[in-house]
Design a protein around this motif. Structure first.
Motif, PDB file in Angstrom:
ATOM      1  N   TYR B1172      45.250 -23.950 -14.078  1.00 16.32           N
ATOM      2  CA  TYR B1172      44.351 -24.339 -15.150  1.00 16.32           C
ATOM      3  C   TYR B1172      43.649 -25.654 -14.847  1.00 16.32           C
ATOM      4  O   TYR B1172      43.641 -26.584 -15.652  1.00 16.32           O
ATOM      5  CB  TYR B1172      45.088 -24.423 -16.499  1.00 16.32           C
ATOM      6  CG  TYR B1172      45.905 -23.193 -16.811  1.00 16.32           C
ATOM      7  CD1 TYR B1172      45.344 -21.923 -16.668  1.00 16.32           C
ATOM      8  CD2 TYR B1172      47.209 -23.294 -17.236  1.00 16.32           C
ATOM      9  CE1 TYR B1172      46.076 -20.786 -16.942  1.00 16.32           C
ATOM     10  CE2 TYR B1172      47.956 -22.170 -17.514  1.00 16.32           C
ATOM     11  CZ  TYR B1172      47.395 -20.918 -17.354  1.00 16.32           C
ATOM     12  OH  TYR B1172      48.134 -19.800 -17.624  1.00 16.32           O
ATOM     13  N   THR B1173      43.139 -25.754 -13.627  1.00 16.28           N
ATOM     14  CA  THR B1173      42.333 -26.913 -13.260  1.00 16.28           C
ATOM     15  C   THR B1173      41.001 -26.392 -12.757  1.00 16.28           C
ATOM     16  O   THR B1173      40.895 -25.227 -12.370  1.00 16.28           O
ATOM     17  CB  THR B1173      43.005 -27.725 -12.136  1.00 16.28           C
ATOM     18  OG1 THR B1173      43.319 -26.833 -11.055  1.00 16.28           O
ATOM     19  CG2 THR B1173      44.288 -28.389 -12.633  1.00 16.28           C
ATOM     20  N   PRO B1174      39.991 -27.269 -12.751  1.00 19.16           N
ATOM     21  CA  PRO B1174      38.660 -26.767 -12.400  1.00 19.16           C
ATOM     22  C   PRO B1174      38.533 -26.434 -10.913  1.00 19.16           C
ATOM     23  O   PRO B1174      39.183 -27.058 -10.071  1.00 19.16           O
ATOM     24  CB  PRO B1174      37.727 -27.940 -12.757  1.00 19.16           C
ATOM     25  CG  PRO B1174      38.552 -28.922 -13.483  1.00 19.16           C
ATOM     26  CD  PRO B1174      39.979 -28.674 -13.140  1.00 19.16           C
ATOM     27  N   ILE B1175      37.739 -25.421 -10.635  1.00 20.52           N
ATOM     28  CA  ILE B1175      37.331 -25.117  -9.258  1.00 20.52           C
ATOM     29  C   ILE B1175      35.826 -25.251  -9.270  1.00 20.52           C
ATOM     30  O   ILE B1175      35.125 -24.468  -9.906  1.00 20.52           O
ATOM     31  CB  ILE B1175      37.706 -23.672  -8.863  1.00 20.52           C
ATOM     32  CG1 ILE B1175      39.196 -23.425  -9.061  1.00 20.52           C
ATOM     33  CG2 ILE B1175      37.284 -23.392  -7.423  1.00 20.52           C
ATOM     34  CD1 ILE B1175      39.585 -21.968  -8.910  1.00 20.52           C
ATOM     35  N   TYR B1176      35.342 -26.305  -8.604  1.00 24.42           N
ATOM     36  CA  TYR B1176      33.905 -26.567  -8.690  1.00 24.42           C
ATOM     37  C   TYR B1176      33.140 -25.671  -7.752  1.00 24.42           C
ATOM     38  O   TYR B1176      33.687 -25.137  -6.783  1.00 24.42           O
ATOM     39  CB  TYR B1176      33.626 -28.038  -8.392  1.00 24.42           C
ATOM     40  CG  TYR B1176      34.181 -28.922  -9.482  1.00 24.42           C
ATOM     41  CD1 TYR B1176      33.498 -29.037 -10.695  1.00 24.42           C
ATOM     42  CD2 TYR B1176      35.391 -29.583  -9.312  1.00 24.42           C
ATOM     43  CE1 TYR B1176      34.018 -29.803 -11.711  1.00 24.42           C
ATOM     44  CE2 TYR B1176      35.913 -30.355 -10.329  1.00 24.42           C
ATOM     45  CZ  TYR B1176      35.224 -30.469 -11.531  1.00 24.42           C
ATOM     46  OH  TYR B1176      35.736 -31.202 -12.546  1.00 24.42           O
ATOM     47  N   ALA B1177      31.905 -25.523  -8.056  1.00 22.00           N
ATOM     48  CA  ALA B1177      31.056 -24.705  -7.208  1.00 22.00           C
ATOM     49  C   ALA B1177      31.074 -25.278  -5.795  1.00 22.00           C
ATOM     50  O   ALA B1177      31.005 -26.486  -5.614  1.00 22.00           O
ATOM     51  CB  ALA B1177      29.625 -24.699  -7.756  1.00 22.00           C
ATOM     52  N   GLY B1178      31.225 -24.404  -4.817  1.00 18.89           N
ATOM     53  CA  GLY B1178      31.253 -24.871  -3.450  1.00 18.89           C
ATOM     54  C   GLY B1178      32.662 -25.135  -2.948  1.00 18.89           C
ATOM     55  O   GLY B1178      32.906 -25.147  -1.746  1.00 18.89           O
ATOM     56  N   GLU B1179      33.579 -25.313  -3.862  1.00 16.33           N
ATOM     57  CA  GLU B1179      34.960 -25.541  -3.457  1.00 16.33           C
ATOM     58  C   GLU B1179      35.560 -24.211  -3.021  1.00 16.33           C
ATOM     59  O   GLU B1179      35.242 -23.160  -3.588  1.00 16.33           O
ATOM     60  CB  GLU B1179      35.749 -26.077  -4.661  1.00 16.33           C
ATOM     61  CG  GLU B1179      37.010 -26.817  -4.285  1.00 16.33           C
ATOM     62  CD  GLU B1179      37.685 -27.358  -5.545  1.00 16.33           C
ATOM     63  OE1 GLU B1179      38.904 -27.468  -5.546  1.00 16.33           O
ATOM     64  OE2 GLU B1179      36.966 -27.649  -6.529  1.00 16.33           O
ATOM     65  N   ALA B1180      36.443 -24.243  -2.011  1.00 13.57           N
ATOM     66  CA  ALA B1180      37.044 -23.007  -1.523  1.00 13.57           C
ATOM     67  C   ALA B1180      37.965 -22.434  -2.595  1.00 13.57           C
ATOM     68  O   ALA B1180      38.676 -23.174  -3.263  1.00 13.57           O
ATOM     69  CB  ALA B1180      37.841 -23.266  -0.255  1.00 13.57           C
ATOM     70  N   SER B1181      37.913 -21.131  -2.770  1.00 10.96           N
ATOM     71  CA  SER B1181      38.799 -20.510  -3.757  1.00 10.96           C
ATOM     72  C   SER B1181      39.059 -19.069  -3.356  1.00 10.96           C
ATOM     73  O   SER B1181      38.362 -18.506  -2.519  1.00 10.96           O
ATOM     74  CB  SER B1181      38.160 -20.555  -5.140  1.00 10.96           C
ATOM     75  OG  SER B1181      37.037 -19.693  -5.162  1.00 10.96           O
ATOM     76  N   VAL B1182      40.081 -18.507  -3.970  1.00  9.18           N
ATOM     77  CA  VAL B1182      40.355 -17.082  -3.772  1.00  9.18           C
ATOM     78  C   VAL B1182      40.377 -16.434  -5.148  1.00  9.18           C
ATOM     79  O   VAL B1182      40.618 -17.102  -6.148  1.00  9.18           O
ATOM     80  CB  VAL B1182      41.698 -16.841  -3.060  1.00  9.18           C
ATOM     81  CG1 VAL B1182      41.581 -17.102  -1.577  1.00  9.18           C
ATOM     82  CG2 VAL B1182      42.799 -17.657  -3.688  1.00  9.18           C
ATOM     83  N   ALA B1183      40.153 -15.126  -5.171  1.00 11.55           N
ATOM     84  CA  ALA B1183      40.121 -14.450  -6.479  1.00 11.55           C
ATOM     85  C   ALA B1183      41.092 -13.283  -6.480  1.00 11.55           C
ATOM     86  O   ALA B1183      41.464 -12.763  -5.423  1.00 11.55           O
ATOM     87  CB  ALA B1183      38.715 -13.962  -6.775  1.00 11.55           C
ATOM     88  N   SER B1184      41.464 -12.891  -7.660  1.00  5.86           N
ATOM     89  CA  SER B1184      42.263 -11.666  -7.776  1.00  5.86           C
ATOM     90  C   SER B1184      41.316 -10.479  -7.622  1.00  5.86           C
ATOM     91  O   SER B1184      40.278 -10.430  -8.281  1.00  5.86           O
ATOM     92  CB  SER B1184      42.935 -11.612  -9.148  1.00  5.86           C
ATOM     93  OG  SER B1184      43.272 -10.285  -9.437  1.00  5.86           O
ATOM     94  N   PRO B1185      41.649  -9.533  -6.754  1.00  6.04           N
ATOM     95  CA  PRO B1185      40.727  -8.419  -6.525  1.00  6.04           C
ATOM     96  C   PRO B1185      40.570  -7.543  -7.768  1.00  6.04           C
ATOM     97  O   PRO B1185      39.613  -6.807  -7.884  1.00  6.04           O
ATOM     98  CB  PRO B1185      41.376  -7.608  -5.399  1.00  6.04           C
ATOM     99  CG  PRO B1185      42.527  -8.413  -4.915  1.00  6.04           C
ATOM    100  CD  PRO B1185      42.859  -9.430  -5.930  1.00  6.04           C
ATOM    101  N   PHE B1186      41.499  -7.635  -8.689  1.00  7.02           N
ATOM    102  CA  PHE B1186      41.387  -6.788  -9.880  1.00  7.02           C
ATOM    103  C   PHE B1186      40.717  -7.532 -11.022  1.00  7.02           C
ATOM    104  O   PHE B1186      39.643  -7.153 -11.470  1.00  7.02           O
ATOM    105  CB  PHE B1186      42.775  -6.282 -10.284  1.00  7.02           C
ATOM    106  CG  PHE B1186      42.753  -5.447 -11.532  1.00  7.02           C
ATOM    107  CD1 PHE B1186      41.780  -4.462 -11.718  1.00  7.02           C
ATOM    108  CD2 PHE B1186      43.695  -5.624 -12.537  1.00  7.02           C
ATOM    109  CE1 PHE B1186      41.749  -3.693 -12.865  1.00  7.02           C
ATOM    110  CE2 PHE B1186      43.663  -4.860 -13.681  1.00  7.02           C
ATOM    111  CZ  PHE B1186      42.681  -3.897 -13.847  1.00  7.02           C
TER     112      PHE B1186
END
Lengths: 298, 1219
Positions: B1172-1186
């Motif tokens: 529950y912290t921000p992920i700013y645009a451009g920052e590396a992230s992963v997503a849940s495929p579902f």
């Protein structure tokens, strides 16, 4: 003359039996009013009706050893009843023996055939039943065995040949409807007609025909109508395991909670195939999940 | 020849000999002129005598209605022709001139002329406008019996006892009497010449043809309406047909059959038929083309004298020795049958057609029944067998015939049916898929036949059976003139009987539970066991009926469509101009066949009967709906409700305060009554209200009414009895104020106020009484004072013995504090429904989201925001089957037919083969492969949450069909491909489709958001995710919808989880000042992040509002300002915006945050689903495929916290939802 034929003495009781009106078979027909030659078939039908009502022990105790020895029909009934009350190897062996010794006796064919089919030996059951002499009961049983083996093609053949000699007999219609329920498409509707005719006719209605009607409606996606019919069946026989099982299916489709019904099914018939099947599937699910190893973020 | 059953008598009158008849062209009237000098005007539909006209002296033979004017003409044996007005009911004038009996009179179809024939051997033409004789045609040398105008041309035909028929040309007459300007000089010359041409001085009418052929006098002659044909009837017992051309006329043929004088004859207005009557007491119908007898009808005793045809409709009238009969030649009711959404019917051309109610399309002709029965007799009934797609038609021809034939698959025109089965019987109906019943009325026997037309069973119906109709599955209804019997075919026994007379038709409801038995004037509603439910009577003839889906019977009479409810209530739905035969009702449409056997759709307003039905069934919601959506307010409905004992419901309709008051009193709804009484403020009403309230024990209302009525005595007594001392005191004051001594006295007694009473008595100079009062209460000082005042001493007074003073009774219980407990009778469930409806906003208010009671209604339609932003997941549909690695594909499909023995594969196995969807594999029981698919498609690894779903699907797809006793039930597999029989295409039913997830779980989740039940909300949305993950939809657009729903549910879960996290940290603390700065910061951040996930606007509003309030409480004025701005900009709730504006004003004074938080209102960022912290645009992230929710990269490989199933960042091909 064929006693089961349309003008025969046995036609009414036999029809009632096929229609699942077992109480009527037991109560509405007095064996003494039939001719002597028909007394035994009546007796057998009534024993079978009792079995269908779950009164296996009464049937077993009603048939003495000597009776069983002298009359293969009664021996078959006794074996049948004892297998239904509690499946045992002894009963199967006895059924096999009867199948050997009196393979041309219709009662033996039907009842020993049923026992064999149930015991997981459909091939022998079919072999025995093939010896029938134009009995529609045997045909119906053969059709069912084929269907339970997922051999709709063979069932169709059997029904077709029966139609050629028995025209429009109720059992042929029923057997075709059973097949139709596997074939689907227009055949659902045709099967529905047959079941509905039985279920809605005031003289032919019974829980089992209502259930059949409901099942056919269910397959056609007519959930509400199916529910109406099932509720009628349950009103007639609240303990009918087939009705409860199908109601369970119906409620699942309708998205209702089914825990209550599952409990009820367990209470009325804890060996119902549906329960066994579901239990097996739960295990299968567990087994299948074992392949995956999810990681959880703490 | 025997009388024919298909001649249908509609009306009969009894009178003396009827010599002349005329139909009114529009109204259901006939004029009958009698031998007794009377002219009768009958309504043949109602069977009532409207009027009698008696001015002729002696028999009246000729009679005719004017086509357009309210006039008729008569001619009698008094040599007079009279013209009458039926409006003013009197003779307008008399035309004198004939010198003997007048035989016939007729109006001209357009000119103001009347033609008459007389025994004075002349035919005369009169102008009824200027009441003059304009032409006398001489030539016949015996009585002229009949003379008629040609319906189009300037011709007259006449018949005479001189054995001749004459055709006259009257074009000259027309010219003479038309506008004179049109007459040229030449015309005048030629007319002058014509004048000379006629030796008798007759210039206007000349004989064109003389037709000789009859051997005796000719009684009647008539033109054909369209063809150049003439028919005549004579005393030689013959009916002769003549043809004419421009130049000549000749006899065509003779119809032989009458064995006495033929009195009259005419052409059928629409069909190729001739009708004649004679003194042999018969009516005969002849084929115009073949001149053969088609049918005949014989009366026992009465000779026929005259026949007339209705110009428009299929009706005839014949006059005889004892009156008149009005009849039809054939039934006009088209034979028809309804099956599901199709109507099968037989047209006038005897073609079988169908009509599709859903498409409103009439099919081309399917079969031609030309060969069935007699060409002039239409089929009577049609029975349809949907299983065989065959029809069973009966016709009354040849003493009753039935014929069974198959309908062709496609309508390809009126072909002759190929294989038919026919036989004799007066009624025939399908009773089962493969059986039909045939009733033979002559030998009173019912045969049950199979489709090969062989009899399988024979039944003896009850004596006197006249008809047989379908009686529900396996049953027949047998109709006798007085009873109806329900007969079970299987058991061969009669199940029930009901005494209903004259049943003609039976109409079953679509569900087969009810039937309407139609008699001429009665409708009897029965259930399927033939128990009568209700019956109703109509004075007008009932023609047809049909059931609507809700169990309302609609029926048509000659001039109305009406409805009947099960309880027998009925009413008019609409009026009809022509007779129609109802076949089906659907919504506002009534489908019917008219007399020309054309399908028609009539529009009706079903509101009234729906409302009444809802009332009877107590479906208040529906009633409410009807009230709201239609203008169903009227005196009739109110009085109906009142009559039926629903004043409380009627109350809801009424606006008029007076009526409302009356209804409220009637149903004991005091609140409404008080309200209305206040509005009206009339003493009478208060009076009634007080009585009613008293009966209720509602003394507060009673008090109010007494106050209104200024009923002080009663008020005082009321206060006494309720023990309200305070008010009683005030009453005493008021009484004093009013100077009402009696009232003061009374009040002081009630109060036990001796002093007050003495004062009052003194005031009115009743010193003795005052003294006595004081004395009896032992008030010696007071006694003295009184004595002094009156100048007396104690000795001077003789007192009666005074007893003990009596004090007034006191109320024991403080009743005045509250009303008697009253049973809540006012609010019926209907009112509750109404109330709930009105209070929607109030209910929404109690959602308890914010402590401040500010959360108002936020009913904005579900925002489209979520859908707009739904990712374009079309790409998923682009994955082809190969990528999903379906274990086996079509090419290695094994055809089980090839194996001769042994078990085959079940249908469930096929499903797994036929589909790349996890749901279908789950249904097949192949959980292994289902999981495999999900793993590939959405990286699913944690299957525990899906167990219930897998089993649910598995369980929903297997039914248990009981077959042979003793054998286990047959397992069948439920499909979603209902019409598919190709085993390579069958697919299982998947329970809980997209729609149901949207309306249940998703909607519940949103409601949970509104109601601030976030834990529940998370549960609902997760359930929705799992249901959608293992599912199947039908179309690409549904796939998109499902994807949008998945994304939306995920965002809600994220939002709710953030807020729950905040609450977890805050715990039950209301103030966060006690927390460490770190914690404070975290709490404030979470509160802010709650506003980030993509929820629907009204829910985002809630999050913003909550964040704003929270910030405000913690003096984070900078954040307050941000949120306030956002609320003002995006908020959906006016109240919130209002608050936001106020907050904004305050915050703008010092927009700073004491605790700096990581929240950038203007920046684009996502919230990590785990931390529950921000992920700013451009920052590396992963997503849940579902779920698509983003995470910081460190969470890669763990199970998504939102959907609980997928591994974050796992490779995936995208969820497949369609095959």
């Amino acid at each position: 003359m064929d006693p089961f034929g349309s003008e025969g003495e046995l036609v009414n009781i036999h029809t009632a039996f096929i229609q699942g009106q077992y109480q009527s078979v037991l109560n509405d027909f007095d064996a003494s009013s039939f001719s002597d030659s028909n007394k035994l078939p009546i007796q057998v039908l009534q024993y079978r009706a009792q079995c269908a009502l779950g009164q296996h022990d009464e049937v077993i105790s009603a048939i003495s050893d000597s009776d069983a020895k002298s009359t293969p029909d009664l021996a078959a009934v006794r074996t049948y009843a004892s297998y239904l009350s509690k499946p045992s190897d002894a009963a199967v062996t006895e059924a096999k023996r009867l199948a050997e010794s009196s393979s041309d006796n219709l009662t033996v064919q039907l009842l020993a055939g049923t026992v064999l089919a149930r015991s997981g030996d459909p091939e022998s059951a079919l072999q025995l039943l093939q010896k029938h002499q134009g009995s529609l009961d045997a045909v119906a049983l053969i059709v069912q065995i084929h269907l339970s083996q997922n051999r709709t093609d063979l069932a169709v053949k059997e029904a077709r040949s029966a139609r050629s000699f028995a025209q429009d007999a109720l059992l042929v219609n029923l057997a075709e409807s059973w097949i139709g329920m596997r074939q689907g498409g227009d055949n659902y509707q045709k099967a529905f007609y047959v079941f509905e005719e039985l279920a809605q006719g005031p003289s032919s209605a019974s829980a089992s025909s209502l259930i059949a009607q409901a099942v056919s409606e269910l397959h056609m996606g007519r959930i509400e109508e199916a529910e109406t019919a099932l509720n009628q069946a349950l009103a007639l026989e609240p303990e009918n395991s087939a009705a409860v099982a199908n109601k369970l299916v119906l409620d699942t489709i309708a998205g209702k909670d089914t825990a209550e019904l599952e409990k009820k099914l367990t209470s009325v018939d804890k060996e119902h195939e549906m329960l066994a099947d579901l239990a097996a599937k739960r295990e299968a699910f567990q087994a299948a999940t074992a392949k995956y190893n999810p990681k959880f973020e703490p | 020849m025997t009388s024919h059953p298909s001649m249908l008598t509609k009306f009969e009158s009894k009178s003396s000999r009827a010599k002349g008849i005329a139909f009114h062209p529009k109204r259901p009237w006939i004029l009958v002129s009698l031998h007794s000098s009377t002219i009768q005007l009958w309504d043949y539909r109602m069977g009532t005598l409207i009027d009698r006209f008696e001015e002729h002296d002696g028999p009246v033979r000729g009679i005719d209605f004017h086509k357009t004017q309210p006039l008729f003409v008569s001619g009698g044996d008094d040599y007079k022709i009279k013209v009458w007005s039926y409006q003013t009911r009197r003779c307008l004038f008399t035309l004198n001139g004939h010198l003997d009996y007048v035989r016939t009179v007729f109006f001209h179809h357009e000119l103001p002329w009347i033609i008459s024939s007389s025994d004075d051997q002349t035919i005369r033409i009169w102008n009824w406008q200027n009441r003059s004789l304009i032409c006398t045609m001489t030539g016949h040398n015996h009585y002229t019996m009949c003379a008629q105008f040609h319906p189009k041309e300037d011709l007259v035909v006449s018949a005479s006892l001189d054995q001749s028929v004459r055709v006259w040309d009257i074009s000259g007459l027309r010219k003479k009497h038309s506008a004179p300007t049109s007459m040229s000089f030449e015309d005048q010359i030629s007319r002058a010449n014509q004048n000379q041409a006629d030796m008798f001085g007759n210039t206007d009418a000349v004989v064109k043809f003389v037709l000789e052929g009859h051997d005796r006098g000719v009684n009647w002659v008539a033109f054909h309406p369209t063809l150049p044909l003439i028919v005549s009837a004579g005393d030689d017992r013959l009916v002769k047909l003549w043809r004419m051309s421009e130049t000549k006329a000749w006899e065509v043929d003779t119809c032989r059959g009458h064995f006495q004088n033929a009195s009259a004859c005419l052409f059928h207005p629409h069909q190729d038929l001739i009708l004649s009557v004679g003194e042999d007491k018969t009516i005969r119908v002849w084929d115009l083309n073949r001149r053969t007898s088609v049918q005949s009808f014989k009366r026992e005793n009465d000779r026929f004298w005259v026949i007339a045809a209705h110009p428009e409709i299929n009706l005839f009238a014949a006059g005889h020795d004892n009156g008149v009969m009005v009849f039809k030649l054939e039934r006009e009711r088209p034979a028809s049958a309804v099956y599901q959404s199709n109507l099968f019917f037989i047209t006038k051309e005897k073609h079988v057609r169908s009509y599709d109610f859903t498409k409103n399309v009439e099919s081309p002709s399917m079969l031609s029944l030309k060969k069935l029965g007699n060409p002039w007799i239409p089929p009577r009934t049609l029975s349809y067998n949907p299983a065989e797609r065959s029809i069973l038609v009966t016709t009354p021809a040849e003493a009753g015939t039935y014929e069974m034939m198959s309908l062709p698959r496609d309508a390809s025109g009126a072909v002759e049916p190929t294989s038919t089965h026919r036989g004799t019987g007066s009624a025939a109906v399908f009773v089962a898929r493969n059986r039909f019943a045939v009733f033979n009325s002559q030998n009173q026997q019912i045969d049950i036949k199979d489709l090969q037309n062989t009899t399988t069973k024979t039944i003896k119906p009850p004596a006197g059976t006249t008809d047989m109709v379908f009686g529900g599955t396996g049953c027949l209804l047998l109709i006798t003139p007085t009873h109806v019997y329900l007969y079970d075919i299987q058991q061969k026994k009669q199940l029930a009987e009901l005494a209903v007379t004259g049943v003609k038709y039976v109409v079953w409801s679509a569900d087969g539970l009810h039937a309407a038995l139609l008699s001429k004037h009665n409708v009897t509603i029965v259930n399927k066991s033939l128990e009568q439910i209700s019956t109703l009577h109509e004075t007008i003839r009932i023609k047809s009926a049909c059931w609507d889906d809700a169990g309302v019977l609609l029926y048509s009479t000659l001039n109305h469509i009406k409805y009947a409810l099960m309880n027998g209530d009925n009413g008019i739905v609409r009026t009809l101009e022509h007779v129609v035969y109802l076949v089906r009702v659907k919504g506002r449409s009534v489908y019917c066949l008219d007399r020309a056997a054309k399908p028609k759709v009539l529009t009706i307003d079903p509101t009234e009967y729906r409302f009444k039905l809802a009332l009877v069934k107590r479906h208040y919601d529906e009633m409410l709906n009807i009230i709201k959506t239609s203008s169903l307010v009227g005196q009739s409905i109110i009085s109906y409700l009142q009559k039926k004992g629903y004043p409380e419901i009627a109350l809801q309709f009424v606006q008029d305060p007076q009526t409302r008051f009356e209804l409220a009193i009637e149903c004991g709804n005091l609140d409404v009554a008080v309200e209305m009484a206040k509005q009206l403020d009339r003493p009478q009403l208060w009076q009634r209200l007080s009585t009613e309230a008293l009966a209720h024990g509602n003394h507060q209302v009673v008090e109010m009414t007494y106050q209104k009525l200024r009923n002080f005595d009663k008020l005082s007594f009321l206060y006494l009895s309720t023990g309200d001392q305070g008010k009683l005191n005030r009453m005493a004051k008021i009484a004093e104020h009013r100077g009402d001594m009696t009232s003061r006295f009374q009040n002081s007694i009630y109060l036990g106020d001796v002093q007050g009473r003495i004062e009052m008595l003194k005031e009115v100079d009743q010193y003795p009484l005052a003294y006595l009062t004081a004395k009896s209460h032992g008030l010696d000082e007071e006694c003295q004072a009184i004595l002094e005042a009156s100048g007396l001493t104690e000795e001077e007074i003789t007192l009666p013995t005074v007893g003990k003073p009596v004090s007034p009774p006191k109320a024991v219980a403080p009743t005045f504090k509250a009303n008697w407990p009253v049973k809540s009778s006012g609010a019926s469930s209907f009112e509750k429904a109404l109330m709930a409806d009105g209070d929607e906003t109030a209910v929404a208010d109690t959602n308890g989201f914010a402590e401040e009671d500010l959360l108002g209604e936020e009913e904005a339609a579900p925002g489209t925001g979520a859908i707009d932003e739904a990712e374009d997941d079309d790409a998923a549909a682009g994955w082809d089957m190969g990528d999903d690695a379906v274990p086996e594909v079509e090419d290695d499909f094994v055809n089980v037919e090839s194996a001769e023995a042994g078990a085959g594969g079940s249908e469930a196995d096929l499903w797994a083969r036929n589909s790349p969807l996890a749901a279908d594999h789950a249904a097949a029981g192949s959980f292994d492969s289902a999981m495999n698919l999900l793993n590939r498609q959405v990286g699913a690894v944690n299957f525990k949450p899906l167990e219930a779903r897998f089993l649910e699907i598995y369980q929903a797809t297997r039914t248990y069909l009981p077959a042979n006793p003793g054998m286990p039930p047959l397992v069948n597999y439920v499909r979603r491909t209902l019409n598919e029989t190709d085993s390579r295409k069958v697919l299982p039913l998947i329970p809980r489709d997209l729609e149901s997830v949207l309306v249940n779980e998703i909607a519940s989740g949103k409601n949970a958001m509104k109601a601030n039940k976030l834990e529940d909300g998370v549960t609902y949305f997760k359930k929705a995710l799992h249901l959608l993950l293992v599912n199947a939809v039908t179309s690409p657009s549904e796939v998109q919808e499902a994807q949008a729903a998945i994304r939306q549910a995920s965002q809600y879960i994220l939002a709710m989880s953030i807020e729950l996290e905040r609450r977890k940290i805050v715990g039950s603390a209301t103030d966060i000042s006690s927390f460490s700065d770190d914690k404070k910061k975290r709490i404030l951040e979470l509160s802010a992040y709650f506003t980030v996930p993509d929820m629907e606007p009204q829910h985002q509003t809630l999050a913003l509002f909550s964040a704003m309030n929270f910030a405000n409480k913690n003096k984070q004025m900078g954040s307050v300002l941000n949120f306030a701005n956002a609320l003002i900009e995006r908020g959906t709730n006016a109240k919130f915006k209002e608050t936001a504006r106020k907050m904004k004003a305050i915050a703008e004074r010092s927009p700073t945050d004491p605790i700096e938080i990581e929240f950038d209102t203007f920046g684009e960022f996502d919230i990590c689903g785990a931390s529950y912290t921000p992920i700013y645009a451009g920052e590396a992230s992963v997503a849940s495929p579902f779920s698509g929710v983003k995470y910081h990269t460190k969470y890669k490989g763990t199970v998504c916290k939102i959907d609980d199933v997928a591994a974050i960042g796992a490779p995936s091909s995208g969820l497949r939802l369609t095959v």
